[in-house]
Design an enzyme around this catalytic site. Structure first.
Site, PDB file in Angstrom:
ATOM      1  N   ARG A 240      39.596  38.585  35.811  1.00 22.82           N
ATOM      2  CA  ARG A 240      40.555  37.855  36.685  1.00 22.82           C
ATOM      3  C   ARG A 240      41.309  37.029  35.083  1.00 22.82           C
ATOM      4  O   ARG A 240      40.577  37.206  34.056  1.00 22.82           O
ATOM      5  CB  ARG A 240      39.965  36.366  37.093  1.00 22.82           C
ATOM      6  CG  ARG A 240      38.905  36.587  38.596  1.00 22.82           C
ATOM      7  CD  ARG A 240      40.092  36.489  39.577  1.00 22.82           C
ATOM      8  NE  ARG A 240      39.405  37.051  40.521  1.00 22.82           N
ATOM      9  CZ  ARG A 240      39.913  37.780  41.370  1.00 22.82           C
ATOM     10  NH1 ARG A 240      39.909  39.377  40.958  1.00 22.82           N
ATOM     11  NH2 ARG A 240      39.432  37.700  42.390  1.00 22.82           N
ATOM     12  N   GLU A 269      49.087  35.051  37.557  1.00 18.78           N
ATOM     13  CA  GLU A 269      49.858  36.227  38.027  1.00 18.78           C
ATOM     14  C   GLU A 269      49.922  35.845  39.486  1.00 18.78           C
ATOM     15  O   GLU A 269      49.923  34.856  40.065  1.00 18.78           O
ATOM     16  CB  GLU A 269      48.738  36.956  38.314  1.00 18.78           C
ATOM     17  CG  GLU A 269      47.832  37.203  38.926  1.00 18.78           C
ATOM     18  CD  GLU A 269      46.435  37.981  38.888  1.00 18.78           C
ATOM     19  OE1 GLU A 269      46.483  39.200  37.612  1.00 18.78           O
ATOM     20  OE2 GLU A 269      46.221  38.688  40.268  1.00 18.78           O
ATOM     21  N   HIS A 287      47.086  44.192  38.461  1.00 21.80           N
ATOM     22  CA  HIS A 287      45.470  43.261  39.859  1.00 21.80           C
ATOM     23  C   HIS A 287      45.774  45.188  40.442  1.00 21.80           C
ATOM     24  O   HIS A 287      45.738  44.789  41.837  1.00 21.80           O
ATOM     25  CB  HIS A 287      46.399  42.387  40.103  1.00 21.80           C
ATOM     26  CG  HIS A 287      44.925  41.201  40.536  1.00 21.80           C
ATOM     27  ND1 HIS A 287      45.055  40.350  40.107  1.00 21.80           N
ATOM     28  CD2 HIS A 287      43.810  42.477  40.755  1.00 21.80           C
ATOM     29  CE1 HIS A 287      43.156  39.653  41.047  1.00 21.80           C
ATOM     30  NE2 HIS A 287      42.905  41.460  40.625  1.00 21.80           N
TER      31      HIS A 287
HETATM   32  C1  8YV Z   1      41.150  42.526  45.096  1.00 24.67           C
HETATM   33  C2  8YV Z   1      40.166  42.211  43.418  1.00 24.67           C
HETATM   34  O1  8YV Z   1      42.475  43.326  45.247  1.00 24.67           O
HETATM   35  O2  8YV Z   1      37.901  42.094  44.633  1.00 24.67           O
HETATM   36  C3  8YV Z   1      38.872  41.211  43.855  1.00 24.67           C
HETATM   37  O3  8YV Z   1      38.138  40.759  43.733  1.00 24.67           O
HETATM   38  O4  8YV Z   1      40.316  41.181  42.348  1.00 24.67           O
HETATM   39  C4  8YV Z   1      41.041  43.184  43.207  1.00 24.67           C
HETATM   40  O5  8YV Z   1      40.095  43.613  44.632  1.00 24.67           O
HETATM   41  C5  8YV Z   1      42.729  41.195  45.139  1.00 24.67           C
HETATM   42  O6  8YV Z   1      41.277  40.154  44.636  1.00 24.67           O
HETATM   43  C6  8YV Z   1      43.311  40.800  46.594  1.00 24.67           C
HETATM   44  O7  8YV Z   1      42.233  40.499  46.965  1.00 24.67           O
END
Ligand code: 8YV
Length: 328
Positions: A240, A269, A287
């Site tokens: 993250r 972001e 991402h």
């Molecule tokens: C998502 C992610 O695409 O699952 C997660 O925690 O970071 C990604 O797979 C993103 O969070 C959008 O929902």
């Protein structure tokens, strides 16, 4: 009997909207408009449930303004967009999408590691710019992956997937640091040895970050941690934004205090720290670690299944705060 009312906050697969429409009165956002917090609150008025992604913040303010809300199903494994304590206090169930994205995300972590260590995007930009005139002995010479030491910070499901790929596929020595140590069978399965965070930073040739974001993990990698890493090391962040101090990282990369970084997530972001954009020894992706078509479909379907199961018999598949069920 009327169907529960659901808000789908972002555009998703039409077949998932169609499934939801069999069970719910659905308000969708297929044009994928970007909503402010005030607009999200307005859209949630009178809704019983929400299908969210990592971008929608559900906190005490939203919960107080949306008293009919009973469940938020996140299409993400990470849930730092949810204030879980506030949701539990309000009796609002939170769910996420674990497991279905583990292998795809681990694949991507490895892809980003390889692209970074072997300077793949940097060399492609060079070629596309018409700069490839002749072979030279050190042209885009990077660092080896096979036989090197792979460090993993955060050893959950995705971390273990990356460890397995490194140990079994590339003959890497795998070391890790985590809040809690894995049991012996799990360590054997991914041939990983537990070390202190300091030893991890000092010994890794490639360090992959896969820990969840929370105030406690904010800037887990900053100037002091970067200073412990090898000057030849690569750093990969698929966790993250906020886990890494991006300004400190940009400086370390500029001064070649570490060799390179591969980043899929950023502080603030979709904005990216402007200094990172000027550096050639960093691979930047928007991402997309879980973004294979089958996995994104599985994530969307699991979020939908959580909504369906909750309103059918209060038995969601992947609840984050089951205590919220008791108060409804
Ligand atoms: C998502 C992610 O695409 O699952 C997660 O925690 O970071 C990604 O797979 C993103 O969070 C959008 O929902």
């Amino acid at each position: 009997m009327s169907h529960p009312r659901i808000l789908v906050a972002r555009s998703v697969f039409p077949e998932v909207i169609a499934r939801l429409e069999q069970h719910f009165d659905v308000t969708s956002n297929q044009p994928d408009e970007t909503w402010s917090k005030a607009q999200l609150i307005e859209k949630l008025q009178g809704k019983d449930g929400a299908f969210t992604t990592g971008g929608e913040r559900i906190d005490a303010e939203v919960l107080a303004a949306c008293p009919t809300l009973k469940i938020c199903a996140n299409m993400a494994v990470g849930y730092n967009n949810f204030d879980i304590d506030a949701m539990t206090a309000a009796g609002v169930l939170a769910t996420n999408t674990p497991d279905v994205l583990t292998e795809t995300t681990a694949d991507f972590g490895f892809a980003l590691l390889m692209a970074t260590a072997r300077r793949i995007t940097e060399s492609e930009h060079f070629l596309r710019a018409g700069k490839w005139g002749k072979w030279s002995f050190d042209m885009f010479a990077g660092s080896d992956i096979h036989g090197s030491t792979l460090g993993i910070l955060g050893m959950g499901r995705i971390g273990q997937g990356i460890a397995r790929r490194g140990a079994h596929g590339f003959g890497m020595k795998v070391i890790y640091h985590n809040r809690s140590r894995l049991d012996a069978a799990q360590e054997a399965g991914c041939k990983a040895s537990y070390v202190s965070k300091e030893e991890l930073l000092r010994s890794a040739d490639h360090l992959v970050l896969v820990l969840p974001y929370s105030p406690a993990s904010h800037h887990s990698i900053g100037a002091a941690e970067l200073a412990l890493m090898k000057p030849t090391a690569t750093l990969i962040n698929i966790a993250r934004g906020g886990i890494v101090d991006d300004a400190a990282l940009a400086l370390a990369l500029r001064e070649k205090r570490i060799a390179a970084a591969g980043l899929d997530v950023f502080e603030g972001e979709p904005r990216v720290h402007p200094d990172l954009l000027t550096l050639s020894n960093v691979v930047l992706t928007p991402h997309i670690a879980s973004a294979s078509v089958p996995t994104r479909l599985a994530m969307a379907n699991l979020a939908a299944d959580n909504l369906i199961a909750y309103f059918r018999d209060k038995k969601p598949l992947t609840p984050l705060n089951p205590a919220a069920l008791a108060s409804r």
